[in-house]
Design a protein around this motif. Structure first.
Motif, PDB file in Angstrom:
ATOM      1  N   VAL A   1      -8.809   4.654  11.326  1.00 60.49           N
ATOM      2  CA  VAL A   1      -8.354   3.641  10.372  1.00 60.49           C
ATOM      3  C   VAL A   1      -7.606   2.566  11.149  1.00 60.49           C
ATOM      4  O   VAL A   1      -7.034   2.828  12.208  1.00 60.49           O
ATOM      5  CB  VAL A   1      -7.424   4.236   9.289  1.00 60.49           C
ATOM      6  CG1 VAL A   1      -8.150   5.259   8.441  1.00 60.49           C
ATOM      7  CG2 VAL A   1      -6.183   4.864   9.925  1.00 60.49           C
ATOM      8  N   LYS A   2      -7.640   1.369  10.623  1.00 61.16           N
ATOM      9  CA  LYS A   2      -6.850   0.300  11.229  1.00 61.16           C
ATOM     10  C   LYS A   2      -5.451   0.282  10.642  1.00 61.16           C
ATOM     11  O   LYS A   2      -4.485  -0.108  11.285  1.00 61.16           O
ATOM     12  CB  LYS A   2      -7.537  -1.044  11.020  1.00 61.16           C
ATOM     13  CG  LYS A   2      -6.942  -2.172  11.850  1.00 61.16           C
ATOM     14  CD  LYS A   2      -7.851  -3.376  11.875  1.00 61.16           C
ATOM     15  CE  LYS A   2      -7.323  -4.419  12.868  1.00 61.16           C
ATOM     16  NZ  LYS A   2      -8.239  -5.567  12.982  1.00 61.16           N
ATOM     17  N   ASN A   3      -5.355   0.729   9.398  1.00 58.30           N
ATOM     18  CA  ASN A   3      -4.076   0.709   8.691  1.00 58.30           C
ATOM     19  C   ASN A   3      -3.985   1.976   7.857  1.00 58.30           C
ATOM     20  O   ASN A   3      -4.852   2.228   7.014  1.00 58.30           O
ATOM     21  CB  ASN A   3      -3.995  -0.536   7.797  1.00 58.30           C
ATOM     22  CG  ASN A   3      -2.652  -0.687   7.115  1.00 58.30           C
ATOM     23  OD1 ASN A   3      -1.853   0.239   7.110  1.00 58.30           O
ATOM     24  ND2 ASN A   3      -2.416  -1.846   6.546  1.00 58.30           N
ATOM     25  N   PHE A   4      -2.975   2.792   8.084  1.00 59.26           N
ATOM     26  CA  PHE A   4      -2.830   4.040   7.353  1.00 59.26           C
ATOM     27  C   PHE A   4      -2.595   3.829   5.853  1.00 59.26           C
ATOM     28  O   PHE A   4      -2.610   4.785   5.079  1.00 59.26           O
ATOM     29  CB  PHE A   4      -1.678   4.876   7.934  1.00 59.26           C
ATOM     30  CG  PHE A   4      -2.082   5.710   9.116  1.00 59.26           C
ATOM     31  CD1 PHE A   4      -3.151   6.582   9.032  1.00 59.26           C
ATOM     32  CD2 PHE A   4      -1.390   5.635  10.309  1.00 59.26           C
ATOM     33  CE1 PHE A   4      -3.534   7.365  10.112  1.00 59.26           C
ATOM     34  CE2 PHE A   4      -1.757   6.405  11.399  1.00 59.26           C
ATOM     35  CZ  PHE A   4      -2.840   7.281  11.302  1.00 59.26           C
TER      36      PHE A   4
ATOM     37  N   ALA B   1      -8.563   2.332   0.208  1.00 61.74           N
ATOM     38  CA  ALA B   1     -10.017   2.274   0.056  1.00 61.74           C
ATOM     39  C   ALA B   1     -10.709   3.209   1.044  1.00 61.74           C
ATOM     40  O   ALA B   1     -11.740   3.817   0.722  1.00 61.74           O
ATOM     41  CB  ALA B   1     -10.505   0.840   0.253  1.00 61.74           C
ATOM     42  N   ARG B   2     -10.167   3.324   2.223  1.00 61.93           N
ATOM     43  CA  ARG B   2     -10.741   4.219   3.246  1.00 61.93           C
ATOM     44  C   ARG B   2     -10.708   5.665   2.750  1.00 61.93           C
ATOM     45  O   ARG B   2     -11.671   6.417   2.926  1.00 61.93           O
ATOM     46  CB  ARG B   2      -9.936   4.067   4.537  1.00 61.93           C
ATOM     47  CG  ARG B   2     -10.382   4.971   5.681  1.00 61.93           C
ATOM     48  CD  ARG B   2     -11.727   4.577   6.190  1.00 61.93           C
ATOM     49  NE  ARG B   2     -11.938   5.046   7.562  1.00 61.93           N
ATOM     50  CZ  ARG B   2     -13.111   5.370   8.050  1.00 61.93           C
ATOM     51  NH1 ARG B   2     -14.177   5.283   7.291  1.00 61.93           N
ATOM     52  NH2 ARG B   2     -13.228   5.760   9.305  1.00 61.93           N
ATOM     53  N   TYR B   3      -9.613   6.056   2.105  1.00 56.29           N
ATOM     54  CA  TYR B   3      -9.472   7.424   1.632  1.00 56.29           C
ATOM     55  C   TYR B   3     -10.335   7.678   0.393  1.00 56.29           C
ATOM     56  O   TYR B   3     -10.855   8.781   0.213  1.00 56.29           O
ATOM     57  CB  TYR B   3      -8.001   7.732   1.345  1.00 56.29           C
ATOM     58  CG  TYR B   3      -7.092   7.409   2.512  1.00 56.29           C
ATOM     59  CD1 TYR B   3      -7.481   7.701   3.816  1.00 56.29           C
ATOM     60  CD2 TYR B   3      -5.865   6.796   2.321  1.00 56.29           C
ATOM     61  CE1 TYR B   3      -6.668   7.396   4.894  1.00 56.29           C
ATOM     62  CE2 TYR B   3      -5.047   6.482   3.395  1.00 56.29           C
ATOM     63  CZ  TYR B   3      -5.454   6.788   4.676  1.00 56.29           C
ATOM     64  OH  TYR B   3      -4.644   6.472   5.739  1.00 56.29           O
ATOM     65  N   ASP B   4     -10.469   6.668  -0.448  1.00 62.65           N
ATOM     66  CA  ASP B   4     -11.350   6.808  -1.618  1.00 62.65           C
ATOM     67  C   ASP B   4     -12.787   7.041  -1.180  1.00 62.65           C
ATOM     68  O   ASP B   4     -13.509   7.854  -1.770  1.00 62.65           O
ATOM     69  CB  ASP B   4     -11.260   5.545  -2.490  1.00 62.65           C
ATOM     70  CG  ASP B   4      -9.922   5.427  -3.203  1.00 62.65           C
ATOM     71  OD1 ASP B   4      -9.226   6.457  -3.323  1.00 62.65           O
ATOM     72  OD2 ASP B   4      -9.564   4.311  -3.627  1.00 62.65           O
ATOM     73  N   GLU B   5     -13.208   6.328  -0.127  1.00 60.26           N
ATOM     74  CA  GLU B   5     -14.550   6.510   0.406  1.00 60.26           C
ATOM     75  C   GLU B   5     -14.716   7.918   0.961  1.00 60.26           C
ATOM     76  O   GLU B   5     -15.745   8.582   0.742  1.00 60.26           O
ATOM     77  CB  GLU B   5     -14.808   5.469   1.501  1.00 60.26           C
ATOM     78  CG  GLU B   5     -16.199   5.525   2.088  1.00 60.26           C
ATOM     79  CD  GLU B   5     -16.400   4.484   3.181  1.00 60.26           C
ATOM     80  OE1 GLU B   5     -17.508   4.404   3.708  1.00 60.26           O
ATOM     81  OE2 GLU B   5     -15.423   3.771   3.505  1.00 60.26           O
TER      82      GLU B   5
ATOM     83  N   ILE C   1     -19.814   8.132   8.064  1.00 58.56           N
ATOM     84  CA  ILE C   1     -18.666   8.814   7.470  1.00 58.56           C
ATOM     85  C   ILE C   1     -19.118  10.058   6.713  1.00 58.56           C
ATOM     86  O   ILE C   1     -18.457  11.097   6.737  1.00 58.56           O
ATOM     87  CB  ILE C   1     -17.908   7.855   6.535  1.00 58.56           C
ATOM     88  CG1 ILE C   1     -17.228   6.783   7.361  1.00 58.56           C
ATOM     89  CG2 ILE C   1     -16.870   8.604   5.714  1.00 58.56           C
ATOM     90  CD1 ILE C   1     -16.464   5.783   6.546  1.00 58.56           C
ATOM     91  N   ALA C   2     -20.249   9.945   6.042  1.00 62.05           N
ATOM     92  CA  ALA C   2     -20.747  11.102   5.302  1.00 62.05           C
ATOM     93  C   ALA C   2     -20.986  12.286   6.232  1.00 62.05           C
ATOM     94  O   ALA C   2     -20.648  13.415   5.927  1.00 62.05           O
ATOM     95  CB  ALA C   2     -22.032  10.739   4.576  1.00 62.05           C
TER      96      ALA C   2
END
Length: 462
Positions: free
Chosen positions: A444-447, A451-455, A364-365
């Motif tokens: 993403v699995k769920n919009f 937590a995904r966006y914080d990462e 991701i980085a």
């Protein structure tokens, strides 16, 4: 296996193309539905003067809008104009709403003018560009309109009438509820917009034009099966899935964003039995109580369903939703009680994220470094779930004090060329890769996964 995946991808693209002709025009369909529900002789506020709008809107306005959008999808505004002219040929003189004809002539007009422009590219003398452009679109559009009026309209009218008769025969035979065996799993595979707006809505509009309402508008948007799943998770599951279910219920039932419950079913595939059972029970209730709507509800919210119900038709619709919810809840409860913990929703998302990163050979980085000016959320239709993700990330960026980044949403097959980062659902990654000009595509699995966006934001800060 590869052939099956390829066939599935082609079906998804075709279904998305059909729904993409209808979805941008949903506002016009709702306007027609409200005018119909209010002002026809059996409406809430009968008014002969305003009711004069009903016929011309469904006969001319709506099909031509679809034809324009179909041409525009193929070749931008120029394709849309030619597509609209060509569509006029199938709507004039037709005895039924020509939505199927619009879905044929609109893209055909856009494709032909695109081919013509490619053929004459670089061959037009200087100063004659506007003359050639205007006359070529006029001549081609006019010719297609004459062709459609003479040959295509009778052919499409026959096909449309045949499909309508088949659908009516299935309904009269009491077999319509079994369509849930196809519709409910297809929704989980994100084919919901393709099925609803590409297949069921045109049939529903044709039926509503003659009967004043149609059950076809209720088969896919019914929020009952999904509501039953979320209620079962709320009461009997454990972990993050249980904690997130109440918020998902509000978004699903009141907001009409059905995609919110899809990850819950994908965590426990056996829950497909619950949504199928709920769908069959709800559709059977609609059939028995003669429920129907005057136009397609969008999004599939209980509020939209009530607004599109004809006068005196709210109770049958509510009954079908309630029965679908109850049956789905009962079946889902049995499944979840056997394994209340199961796979935690965040763990499932993390596993998929890691697998995606490994398969693409990047972390991701690595995917988020560099200047980021525009972030785009892409879903199948570019309207529902992607808009939710956009809203959540905007707030997260604001909370983090990050400015100067625009966030928007779009259909996965038409991602803006200047997008720096794209968020999309896992099953849409391949389509996003073909559409986007950036290689920074995050799945993403769920919009709603904050937590995904914080990462992502933490990497962005670095």
């Amino acid at each position: 296996m590869a052939n099956n995946s390829s066939a599935k991808a082609k079906i998804q693209r075709f279904g998305n193309f059909l729904s993409s002709m209808v979805l941008p025009n949903i506002g016009a369909f709702i306007a027609w539905g409200l005018i119909t529900a209010l002002f026809i002789p059996t409406g809430w506020m009968p008014n002969a003067y305003f009711a004069k709008l009903v016929g011309p809107m469904i006969t001319y306005l709506l099909p031509i809008l679809i034809g324009y959008q179909g041409g525009k999808l193929v070749y931008d505004t120029r394709g849309g104009v030619v597509g609209a002219i060509a569509t006029a040929g199938v709507v004039v003189g037709a005895s039924i709403p020509m939505f199927l004809g619009a879905m044929v002539m609109g893209p055909l007009g856009g494709w032909l003018i695109k081919k013509f422009d490619k053929l004459v590219d670089g061959k037009i003398p200087t100063g004659f560009e506007m003359l050639v452009n205007n006359f070529s679109s006029g001549i081609l559009g006019g010719g297609l309109s004459l062709l459609a009026f003479t040959y295509i309209e009778p052919l499409v009218a026959g096909v449309s009438t045949g499909l309508g008769n088949i659908a009516q025969a299935i309904t009269d035979a009491g077999l319509l509820p079994l369509i849930a065996i196809v519709v409910e799993p297809a929704k989980i595979l994100f084919l919901n917009n393709a099925i609803n707006h590409g297949v069921l809505s045109p049939l529903g509009i044709q039926q509503a034009a003659s009967a004043g309402k149609s059950i076809f508008f209720l088969l896919e948007p019914n929020p009952g099966p999904g509501l039953g799943i979320l209620l079962a998770f709320w009461l009997y599951a454990k972990g993050t899935a249980k904690q997130s279910a109440p918020g998902a219920i509000i978004i699903h039932f009141l907001g009409g964003i059905h995609e919110i419950y899809f990850p819950y079913v994908l965590m426990k595939p056996l829950l497909l039995l619950a949504v199928i059972a709920g769908g069959i029970a709800g559709d059977l209730t609609f059939v028995v109580l003669h429920a129907g709507l005057v136009a397609a509800p969008s999004p599939g919210s209980i509020i939209s369903l009530m607004a599109m119900s004809p006068k005196g038709g709210q109770l049958p619709v509510l009954a079908g939703v309630a029965v679908a919810t109850a049956v789905s809840f009962l079946v889902a409860s049995i499944i979840i009680k056997r394994d209340p913990q199961g796979e935690d929703i965040e763990e499932a998302q993390a596993k998929v994220k890691d697998m995606k990163a490994e398969s693409k050979g990047q972390t991701i980085a690595e995917a988020t470094t560099g200047d980021v000016k525009l972030i785009v959320f892409a879903c199948d239709a570019g309207m529902g779930s992607s808009a939710m993700g956009e809203s959540i990330l905007k707030k997260a960026l604001k909370d983090a004090g990050i400015t100067g980044i625009d966030v928007s949403h779009s259909p996965v097959d038409s991602i803006p060329g200047n997008a720096d980062v794209v968020f999309t659902q896992e099953n849409l990654y391949e389509r996003a890769k073909k559409s986007a000009k950036t290689d920074r595509i995050l799945t993403v699995k769920n919009f709603l996964d904050r937590a995904r966006y914080d990462e992502f934001i933490s990497q962005l800060k670095k």
